[in-house]
Design an enzyme around this catalytic site. Sequence first.
Site, mmCIF file in Angstrom:
data_model
loop_
_atom_site.group_PDB
_atom_site.id
_atom_site.type_symbol
_atom_site.label_atom_id
_atom_site.label_comp_id
_atom_site.label_asym_id
_atom_site.label_seq_id
_atom_site.Cartn_x
_atom_site.Cartn_y
_atom_site.Cartn_z
ATOM 1 N N TYR A 47 0.788 -1.126 0.213
ATOM 2 C CA TYR A 47 0.090 -0.021 0.046
ATOM 3 C C TYR A 47 0.897 1.235 0.043
ATOM 4 O O TYR A 47 1.877 1.506 0.803
ATOM 5 C CB TYR A 47 -1.074 -0.069 1.277
ATOM 6 C CG TYR A 47 -1.716 1.218 1.384
ATOM 7 C CD1 TYR A 47 -2.815 1.495 0.562
ATOM 8 C CD2 TYR A 47 -1.252 2.094 2.250
ATOM 9 C CE1 TYR A 47 -3.388 3.038 0.640
ATOM 10 C CE2 TYR A 47 -1.919 3.551 2.476
ATOM 11 C CZ TYR A 47 -3.204 3.878 1.528
ATOM 12 O OH TYR A 47 -3.671 4.812 1.590
ATOM 13 N N GLN A 105 -18.534 29.393 57.979
ATOM 14 C CA GLN A 105 -17.932 28.748 56.582
ATOM 15 C C GLN A 105 -17.671 29.782 55.411
ATOM 16 O O GLN A 105 -18.453 30.711 55.486
ATOM 17 C CB GLN A 105 -18.368 27.462 56.147
ATOM 18 C CG GLN A 105 -18.844 26.415 57.168
ATOM 19 C CD GLN A 105 -19.663 25.346 56.580
ATOM 20 O OE1 GLN A 105 -18.750 24.064 56.581
ATOM 21 N NE2 GLN A 105 -20.623 25.419 56.038
ATOM 22 N N ARG A 126 -13.699 27.405 49.839
ATOM 23 C CA ARG A 126 -13.790 26.189 50.598
ATOM 24 C C ARG A 126 -13.703 24.912 49.993
ATOM 25 O O ARG A 126 -12.969 23.960 50.363
ATOM 26 C CB ARG A 126 -15.059 26.377 51.564
ATOM 27 C CG ARG A 126 -15.311 25.056 52.400
ATOM 28 C CD ARG A 126 -16.139 25.444 53.681
ATOM 29 N NE ARG A 126 -17.365 25.872 53.282
ATOM 30 C CZ ARG A 126 -18.588 25.311 53.085
ATOM 31 N NH1 ARG A 126 -18.638 24.103 53.189
ATOM 32 N NH2 ARG A 126 -19.425 26.027 52.774
ATOM 33 N N ASN A 161 1.173 4.531 8.171
ATOM 34 C CA ASN A 161 0.663 2.971 7.739
ATOM 35 C C ASN A 161 1.105 3.008 6.099
ATOM 36 O O ASN A 161 0.880 3.986 5.416
ATOM 37 C CB ASN A 161 -0.730 3.074 7.581
ATOM 38 C CG ASN A 161 -1.524 1.979 6.962
ATOM 39 O OD1 ASN A 161 -1.054 0.661 7.195
ATOM 40 N ND2 ASN A 161 -1.982 1.942 5.971
ATOM 41 N N LYS A 195 -13.625 47.063 37.820
ATOM 42 C CA LYS A 195 -14.939 46.683 37.341
ATOM 43 C C LYS A 195 -15.093 46.442 35.874
ATOM 44 O O LYS A 195 -15.471 45.407 35.590
ATOM 45 C CB LYS A 195 -15.664 48.180 37.427
ATOM 46 C CG LYS A 195 -17.272 47.870 36.960
ATOM 47 C CD LYS A 195 -18.087 49.275 37.118
ATOM 48 C CE LYS A 195 -18.492 49.559 38.522
ATOM 49 N NZ LYS A 195 -19.508 48.548 39.111
ATOM 50 N N GLU A 254 -13.125 11.276 2.425
ATOM 51 C CA GLU A 254 -12.139 10.478 1.598
ATOM 52 C C GLU A 254 -12.961 9.343 0.719
ATOM 53 O O GLU A 254 -12.774 8.136 1.172
ATOM 54 C CB GLU A 254 -11.093 10.031 2.040
ATOM 55 C CG GLU A 254 -9.931 9.989 1.066
ATOM 56 C CD GLU A 254 -9.640 8.229 0.969
ATOM 57 O OE1 GLU A 254 -9.898 7.822 -0.103
ATOM 58 O OE2 GLU A 254 -9.484 7.693 1.886
ATOM 59 N N ASN A 303 -14.060 6.297 3.011
ATOM 60 C CA ASN A 303 -12.787 5.226 3.421
ATOM 61 C C ASN A 303 -12.602 5.927 4.708
ATOM 62 O O ASN A 303 -12.458 4.940 5.961
ATOM 63 C CB ASN A 303 -11.574 5.294 2.704
ATOM 64 C CG ASN A 303 -10.449 4.921 3.178
ATOM 65 O OD1 ASN A 303 -10.595 3.566 3.490
ATOM 66 N ND2 ASN A 303 -9.161 5.366 3.357
#
EC number: 4.3.1.24
Length: 686
Positions: free
Chosen positions: A102, A342, A348, A378, A450, A478, A481
Site C-alpha cells: 500500500y 464557613q 472552601r 501506515n 469593574k 475521503e 474510506n
Amino acid sequence: MEINGNGHVSSPSLCLNKDPLNWGAAAEALTGSHLDEVKRMVEEYRCSTVRLEGADLKISQVAAVAAVASTVSVELSEAAKDGVKASSEWVRESMAKGTDSYGVTTGFGATSHRRTKQGGALQNELIRFLNAGIFGSGKESGNTLPASTTRAAMLVRINTLLQGYSGIRFEILEAITALLNANVTPCLPLRGTITASGDLVPLSYIAGMLTGRPNSKAVGPDGTTIDASEAFKLAGIPNGFFELQPKEGLALVNGTAVGSGLASTVLFDANILAVLSEIISAVFCEVMQGKPEFTDHLTHKLKHHPGQIEAAAIMEHILEGSSYMQMAKKLHELDPLQKPKQDRYALRTSPQWLGPQIEVIRSSTKSIEREINSVNDNPLIDVSRNKAIHGGNFQGTPIGVSMDNTRLAIAAIGKLMFAQISELVNDFYNNGLPSNLSGGRDPSLDYGFKGAEIAMAAYCSELQYLANPVTNHVQSAEQHNQDVNSLGLISSRKTAEAVEILKLMTSTFLVALCQAIDLRHLEENFKQAVKNTVSQVSKRVLTTGISGDLHPSRFCEKELVKVIDREYVFTYIDDPCSYAYPLMQKLRQVLVEHALSNGEKEKDANTSIFQKIAAFEEELKAALPKEVEAARVSVENGSAAIANRIKECRSYPLYRFVREELGARFLTGEKVVSPGEEFDKVFVGI
C-alpha cells in the site's frame, strides 16, 4: 532476546512481556506528585539541547523547540540510523522484487485498487494532491498554522520516523532537523486535516518544502517569507531538493504529528496553569481573610482522590504560618456568632474542584507523551518479519479525546477563577476590601477592577463555550474510506484557544490579588492611624473636665478603639469624619451610651459626657483626615508604619514576581495607567 532488522529488541510473543498491554507502564507514569512532575517539565524546557532517539520525547521538549525564538538545538541519535536505513532499503528491495504494498505500488485510501510501478512519481502525486490548504493573502488572513505549531510537528514527526518502521531515508530526517535548527519554518495551512489518516494536508507542505515544490513557502529566522530554495540555503542542506523514493512521501504525511505536536505545547502550559491555580486559590484565601481549615489533610484523605489531596496539600503548605491567616483568626474571634461559620464554595471547595481537573490534565499529558513517541503511519515496515503491516495507527483518537478532556478541565479552572474574582471585587463578600478593589482616594472617581470583572465574564463565557467537545462532530471523508476520524488537530487548536483565554484570566486575577494584598496593607496602616488619632483625641478631650478633674468620659476610650477594630476601614476612609459613614456614627453611639449610663452626673457641666461629644467630634474632624492622608502617603513612599504582611508569607515570591519582576503596579483612578496595561505585563510574563 534478539535484535530485529529494524534495530529493536524483538520478542516472539507479547505474553513474554510482564506488561503486555502497557497498563502497568501507564499507571506507573501517574504515580508521585504532579507538582514534582511540573517542576521536571520546567527543567526540561530550559535545557539547551533535545536529543531524539524515538522513544523518550517529552511534551516539555516539544514546547521548548516549538518556541519561535527558540535557541534549543535538536540532535538525532546515531544509534537510530541503522534501523531507519534498514526499513528504507527494505521498501526499495521489496518494490524491485515486485511486492505489492500500500502506498508504494498502490493508490491511496479509497482508490488503493489502482496500481503503478512508478514509485517516485506516486509519492510526488501524493504531495501534490494533498497540497489542498488555503492560506489567503495578507498577514491578517489568519489561515496559516502558527510557526510554533509547525516546529512542534516537525520535531514529533522526526521522532516517529527515527524508530525505523516507516521506510524513509535518514538524510530526510537530517534535513528537517536542519530546518528546525536554522529556525526556518515551512508554512502550513491552519485548517484542512481530520487527523484520521494522520494530518495529511498540513504535513504535505513539509514534504513539499523538502521536494522543492514551487508553491512551498517558509518563514525565515528574521520573520520574512522565503521560498524552498532560500529555506534550504539558510538551513545549509546539501545536495538540493529530495527526489522522493517509494513510500517516503507517505512516511512524511501519514502521521499525527501536527495534532500531537500542538497538544504537547498546549499541555505544557495547561500543567503549569493548573499548579498556578492551586497557588492562586491559597492567595485568594489570604486576601479574603478565609479560614484555612478547608485544607485539613483528613478531609481530603477521606475523599481518596489524589488530585484533590495534592491540591489541598499545596494550599495548606502556602497557608501554614501565613501572617494573613494569623490576623484572620483574630478577626474571626471578634463577634463570632455574627459571622458565617464557613467560607463560600469558591474557596472552601477549591481543592475538590481543582483536583479532578489536574487528574484529567495529567492523564492527557501521559496520553500525548505516548502518542509523540509512537509509530503512527501506515503501512509499518517490519524488517524482521520481512513484511509491511497494514493498520491504522494514524488514527489520532488519543489526541482528540485528550484535548476535549483537557479543554473541559481548563474551562472548569477558569470558572473557579471567575467565581473567586467575583467575590474579591464585591464589597458584600470580600471582608472589608473596597468595592471593585478601588485603590484611590475618591471612590466616586475610581472604579478599580469593574472593567476587569466584565472582561473576566467575557473570558469565562468563551471558555465555557470552548469546553464543548469537538470529537462528536465527525464527518465521513475521503469517499467513505475515512468514515470515522479523530479531529485531533481541530481539538488541539480549540484547546490552544482555551489555554490562551485561561492565561488572560490568570493574568487579570493575579493583578487583582496583588491589588488586594496592597489594599490589606493600606487597610492596616489606615486602621492604625485611625486608632492612634481617636486615642489621642480621647485623651485630650475626654480625660479631664472643665475644672481639670478626671472626667467620666475617660472610660470611653477603650470602647471607641473597639469600634475601629470592628468596622471595615474602607467603608469610611475616603471621608472618615462624615456622619453618613459608619465610623462617626458608631463612635458617637459609644459616647451616647456612656452618657445615658452616666446618671445624675449628666446634669453637671463638669461631668456631662453629652457635652463632650461635640468637642470630641470637632477635634477628630481637625486631626483625622490629615493622619489618614499621612498614612496613605507613607505607604506610597514605602515608609509605612506597618510593613506589608505578604513578606511574611510563603506566597510572597508570587507577589514579588508580579510587582517587581514584571512591574505591574498598584492601580488607582488617580493614575493615567489603565488596568489592561498592567494585565498585559503579567500575560506576557507567564
